[in-house]
Design an enzyme around this catalytic site. Structure first.
Site, PDB file in Angstrom:
ATOM      1  N   ALA A 177      40.063  35.635  37.694  1.00  0.00           N
ATOM      2  CA  ALA A 177      39.416  34.816  36.663  1.00  0.00           C
ATOM      3  C   ALA A 177      40.122  33.486  36.413  1.00  0.00           C
ATOM      4  CB  ALA A 177      39.314  35.621  35.367  1.00  0.00           C
ATOM      5  N   ALA A 178      41.404  33.544  36.076  1.00  0.00           N
ATOM      6  CA  ALA A 178      42.100  32.310  35.708  1.00  0.00           C
ATOM      7  C   ALA A 178      42.216  31.370  36.908  1.00  0.00           C
ATOM      8  CB  ALA A 178      43.479  32.631  35.145  1.00  0.00           C
TER       9      ALA A 178
ATOM     10  N   CYS B 246      37.199  44.170  34.092  1.00  0.00           N
ATOM     11  CA  CYS B 246      36.790  44.933  32.914  1.00  0.00           C
ATOM     12  C   CYS B 246      35.644  45.879  33.220  1.00  0.00           C
ATOM     13  CB  CYS B 246      36.358  43.999  31.795  1.00  0.00           C
ATOM     14  SG  CYS B 246      37.573  42.733  31.452  1.00  0.00           S
TER      15      CYS B 246
ATOM     16  N   GLY C 193      47.942  50.383  29.077  1.00  0.00           N
ATOM     17  CA  GLY C 193      47.838  48.943  28.982  1.00  0.00           C
ATOM     18  C   GLY C 193      48.535  48.254  30.139  1.00  0.00           C
TER      19      GLY C 193
ATOM     20  N   GLY D 295      46.054  32.780  32.354  1.00  0.00           N
ATOM     21  CA  GLY D 295      45.555  34.147  32.482  1.00  0.00           C
ATOM     22  C   GLY D 295      46.529  35.187  31.945  1.00  0.00           C
TER      23      GLY D 295
ATOM     24  N   GLY E 169      39.844  38.977  30.130  1.00  0.00           N
ATOM     25  CA  GLY E 169      39.139  38.053  31.007  1.00  0.00           C
ATOM     26  C   GLY E 169      38.662  36.797  30.316  1.00  0.00           C
TER      27      GLY E 169
END
Lengths: 452, 452
Positions: free
Chosen positions: A12-13, A47, A246, A284, A303
């Site tokens: 994403a980033a 996700c 996590g 990110g 995200g």
């Protein structure tokens, strides 16, 4: 003069930054953009992984937003299965290993964007490397878990974070027996205990066995394969184990290159996504962000931030001027029939950040009470006692409840007081809301708590 | 000394005020509270009426929030079927007619709250008083329409306002053939034409025949019963006709008593809900409110404002200090499979209010695009060109789209700029949102429009 942007991490980033920089500097002779991604795909929606494992989304390929070929059409050179193993910030070079052929090369950069994401938190216990212990962070992780779930009858999820809960839900959906083992006294520690109890109830309605306050001591391993999760209180047999505690920033490469990390373990960046090292940017899950309520530097792996930060970095790299204006810690998930969301500070976080606070909870309905499909909508707000400033909010409830967190987040973004929030002209019609929306009701109650 | 509060109108505004005043002044020997309501019930949810007519909500009694008997337990004397026919503000008395027995009496007051609500807009055409022409504002209206719908095959709804659309939807649900005749070139004139076109499409998907730009010239009447709606362009046979053009303030009683009205036809009140006449307060559909974006005095008939204004009046009458801080014109409805919502100023309203504005629209999805149940979510924003200040927003889409208007309304409440809105930490998870929520996407596009 041609410049060269190297991006480490093609999710994403990284890909948002690459795309935005290209948008602003469309000529590859002006700016060459090269992306190295150690995994097999670029730009995927991590996700969504639990939902493919559970079969609610039909295949992993649906999660891939854009392939290297599609990026190539935009003059972005994206290399998958290429791991950057070192950065020389003085020479402005990166060392890259092609994972398929094992070849190593050195690439120079004018600008470097570190977008290395996160790694799964692993409890420091024996047996964790056994077969059958899964993470769920990448598409290969997802494929492995998916295959394992097809052969398994019993699963133990270690940790009641967002991914842990979503995996527990989705493995139940596939018919596995699921036990959730959590060290804290509640799942989802980003909620206050009273709100988290609704999550426990929702898990139990799904048929998940919830074991709270259980510290994992070891994984029982038999012939190389995990067989059970062992805590002081019990022994939980499992054909597969999923780590759901996590993630933490994957900042090792940056740290080794001398790029400073913060107290939360992420790369330190300014609001334009620059690190303190010339020519090096970061965005990110691997960076720390400014929390607008606590004022602290925090790590939030999500995200939405990765996309925004990547876009900010790309705008600045492209010659524009953009800032990332911080986070509120907004999050949402679904646990069976329960929508759960939170933003800002919960009570413990407010106390920890030094706020003298009050809170109030309104238990209302998502639609007019008489309207078909009206479900519970419980909203809790936290406010500063002296000023009435909103500090945070939590929402649990049925269909339509969760996204109400965005109203609270927007109020929080502008440091609104709960007195102001109680008056906002929110929408009302019977299929959508009671005449007092649960958010307004909770705000009114919080004003009541402020006024004693 | 005992004081006496008389409330004219026993619905949302009146009963909220009565209840709140009683909460703050619990002793009836200190404050006597008397309510006169001309209809047969108190405190009902008028917005639910279409859904009972259509059978989606099972009975009219479900809409009654609280009966006179329940108010009596709270020491509030509520008289239904009692019409106040005159107010003497000098003598501080009201003249009341008991509609069942026809008896008239005079009651004195120390404080008077006028909460007379609204009346249905009626086009100035012949035939409107014929049998078979219905309004839908009260429970008796609802019962009459319900009974008529049971005998009818074809209905014409005159006017594409909120009630008109909801009635059209619900009469289709009952199987009637429905034609919607609207004078403007679009239904729901509170939307811009491009967004309203989605509403037209949704009506047509429901099987409603939509006739836009049709001015009603007369109702054809045969033997006292309405038989058709006649426009210049056509003749629309109907077994029943429903007026759905909207409402106007029921301010005649106040006007006759010398209580000043504003340009929009509603009673003028200050932010504490006081009229300019000593001892006289007003709240609900009959008053004008401050529009926070246009700065104008407007009439918005909606239960949410009526409840808030009533509560404000009741707090002040009870010795507290509260203000009603204005409206944004937020509204939401459902038309078949389409959720529709708006807040603030649309393009025409922004121009009319003197704003040089830009707008942008984002067509996205309500959930992650790959997630089951993802539906269209189209968000349009309007912003001031010079400052980037948000001026308004409109949303259309499937399940989960509509309530996103609350995020926009909250941003609007604090005069946020679209640049700020584009950065807000809104919630994201695949079952709830794409990684860029449609609101963020629209805000980003509007920033793009501002920057040229």
């Amino acid at each position: 003069m041609s410049e060269r942007l190297v991006v480490i991490g093609g999710d994403a980033a990284g890909m948002s930054a690459a795309s935005q920089a290209r948008r602003l500097r469309p000529d590859p002779a002006d700016l060459r953009i090269v992306v190295f991604e150690q995994g097999p795909v670029t730009s995927y929606a991590a996700c969504g992984l639990p939902y493919v494992v559970g079969g609610e989304v039909d295949e992993f390929d649906r999660l891939v937003v854009r392939t290297p070929e599609e990026f190539a059409e935009r003059d972005i050179e994206a290399f998958v299965r290429h791991e950057v193993t070192g950065v020389d910030t003085a020479a402005r070079t990166v060392t890259v290993t092609g994972l398929d052929r094992g070849d190593e090369r050195t690439e120079s950069y004018d600008h470097l964007l570190i977008a290395t994401g996160s790694v799964t938190l692993r409890p420091p216990v024996p047996g964790l490397d056994a077969d059958g212990v899964h993470e769920l962070r990448t598409i290969p992780d997802g494929r492995a878990l998916d295959a394992a779930a097809g052969r398994a009858r019993r699963a133990v999820v270690v940790g009641g974070g967002y991914i842990g809960l979503e995996v527990a839900e989705q493995l139940r959906r596939r018919g596995l027996g699921v036990t959730l083992v959590e060290g804290a006294d509640q799942p989802m520690t980003t909620l206050d205990p009273d709100m988290a109890s609704h999550v426990t109830d929702a898990l139990e309605r799904l048929g998940v066995e919830v074991r709270l306050g259980h510290q994992v001591e070891r994984i029982d391993v038999d012939d190389g394969a995990a067989r059970a999760v062992v805590t002081a209180e019990g022994w939980f047999p499992a054909d597969l184990i999923v780590l759901g505690m996590g993630v933490r920033p994957a900042a090792g490469l940056a740290e080794a290159a001398g790029v400073p990390l913060g107290d939360a373990g992420g790369i330190v960046v300014d609001e334009r996504q620059r690190t303190t090292v010339p020519g090096v940017w970061a965005a990110g899950d691997c960076v720390e962000s400014h929390h607008r309520v606590s004022g602290r530097s925090v790590v939030v792996a999500l995200g939405t931030h990765a996309n925004k930060q990547g876009r900010v970095a790309g705008t600045n790299l492209g010659g524009g001027d953009a800032t990332f204006d911080g986070v509120l810690g907004t999050a949402i998930t679904r646990v069976g029939d329960l929508e759960v969301a939170r933003t800002g500070l919960n009570e413990a976080e407010a106390a920890d950040a030094g706020f003298d606070h009050v809170s109030a909870t309104a238990a209302a309905t998502s639609r007019a009470g008489y309207f078909p499909g009206a479900e519970d909508a419980v909203v809790k707000l936290v406010a500063e006692r002296s000023s009435g400033r909103l500090l945070g909010g939590q929402v649990v409830g049925g269909d339509g409840a969760g996204k109400r967190i965005d109203t609270i987040a927007t109020a929080l973004w502008t440091s609104m007081s709960v007195r102001d929030l109680a008056g906002v002209d929110l929408s009302y019609a019977p299929p959508f809301s009671p005449v007092w929306d649960p958010v307004l009701l909770a705000a009114g109650r919080t004003v009541g708590a402020l006024d004693g």
